[in-house]
Motif scaffolding. Structure first.
Motif, PDB file in Angstrom:
ATOM      1  N   CYS A  72     -19.018 -21.482  90.771  1.00 52.92           N
ATOM      2  CA  CYS A  72     -17.377 -22.544  91.004  1.00 52.92           C
ATOM      3  C   CYS A  72     -17.610 -23.530  92.168  1.00 52.92           C
ATOM      4  CB  CYS A  72     -16.638 -21.682  90.968  1.00 52.92           C
ATOM      5  SG  CYS A  72     -16.544 -20.210  89.520  1.00 52.92           S
ATOM      6  N   PHE A  73     -17.814 -22.778  93.080  1.00 55.86           N
ATOM      7  CA  PHE A  73     -17.754 -23.843  94.215  1.00 55.86           C
ATOM      8  C   PHE A  73     -18.502 -25.607  93.783  1.00 55.86           C
ATOM      9  CE2 PHE A  73     -16.883 -19.804  97.506  1.00 55.86           C
ATOM     10  CZ  PHE A  73     -15.996 -20.510  97.819  1.00 55.86           C
ATOM     11  N   SER A 115     -16.981 -34.298  95.784  1.00 51.27           N
ATOM     12  CA  SER A 115     -17.719 -33.976  97.742  1.00 51.27           C
ATOM     13  C   SER A 115     -19.255 -34.025  97.724  1.00 51.27           C
ATOM     14  CB  SER A 115     -16.946 -33.275  98.154  1.00 51.27           C
ATOM     15  OG  SER A 115     -15.277 -33.448  98.382  1.00 51.27           O
ATOM     16  N   ILE A 116     -20.058 -33.320  96.626  1.00 50.16           N
ATOM     17  CA  ILE A 116     -21.361 -33.346  96.979  1.00 50.16           C
ATOM     18  C   ILE A 116     -21.978 -34.576  96.674  1.00 50.16           C
ATOM     19  CG2 ILE A 116     -22.913 -32.596  96.237  1.00 50.16           C
ATOM     20  CD1 ILE A 116     -21.600 -29.953  95.960  1.00 50.16           C
ATOM     21  N   VAL A 117     -21.514 -35.742  95.764  1.00 47.06           N
ATOM     22  CA  VAL A 117     -22.647 -36.879  95.101  1.00 47.06           C
ATOM     23  C   VAL A 117     -21.362 -38.177  95.975  1.00 47.06           C
ATOM     24  CG1 VAL A 117     -21.849 -38.569  93.764  1.00 47.06           C
ATOM     25  CG2 VAL A 117     -22.294 -36.251  92.710  1.00 47.06           C
ATOM     26  N   SER A 155     -23.722 -41.660 100.340  1.00 49.27           N
ATOM     27  CA  SER A 155     -22.800 -42.114 101.947  1.00 49.27           C
ATOM     28  C   SER A 155     -24.584 -41.669 102.243  1.00 49.27           C
ATOM     29  CB  SER A 155     -22.110 -41.061 102.400  1.00 49.27           C
ATOM     30  OG  SER A 155     -22.308 -39.762 102.957  1.00 49.27           O
ATOM     31  N   ALA A 156     -25.183 -40.801 102.371  1.00 46.21           N
ATOM     32  CA  ALA A 156     -26.707 -40.269 103.309  1.00 46.21           C
ATOM     33  C   ALA A 156     -27.921 -41.475 102.333  1.00 46.21           C
ATOM     34  CB  ALA A 156     -26.596 -38.673 102.730  1.00 46.21           C
ATOM     35  N   ALA A 157     -27.962 -41.792 101.563  1.00 45.59           N
ATOM     36  CA  ALA A 157     -27.966 -42.573 101.004  1.00 45.59           C
ATOM     37  C   ALA A 157     -28.348 -44.350 101.640  1.00 45.59           C
ATOM     38  CB  ALA A 157     -28.433 -42.585  99.470  1.00 45.59           C
TER      39      ALA A 157
END
Length: 100
Positions: A80-81, A88-90, A95-97
């Protein structure tokens, strides 16, 4: 001289290149974009939120009363999280990429 050219060409193959994101949707993708938007709204809308809250409550109660394996219960809650935090994960991965 030839080995230098070959070495330079080989090095160019392994250098990272920045991926350029498209700002507009490709031609003819309107129905696909609309369908994916509907799917996202369904998965993250009010009904899905209510169902997820009830599922987490039921799983938590079953875990506390000893009727469910803690590992399976934790898997449901973590799922569920991940589902509701997918945007937000994507965004964090993108942003890291972009930094690298």
């Amino acid at each position: 001289m030839r080995s230098t050219v070959r070495l330079a060409a080989l090095a160019a193959l392994f250098l990272p290149a920045a991926a350029q994101a498209q700002s507009a949707n490709p031609a003819g993708s309107g129905p696909i974009v609309a369908a994916l938007g509907w799917l996202q709204g369904t998965l993250l809308g009010n009904v899905a939120t209510a169902v997820a809250v009830m599922a987490v409550a039921a799983v938590g109660f079953m875990m506390l009363t000893g009727r469910m394996n803690w590992r399976f219960g934790a898997t449901v809650i973590i799922g569920c999280f991940i589902l509701f935090g997918a945007a937000s994960i994507v965004a964090g991965i993108q942003s890291a990429a972009a930094v690298g």
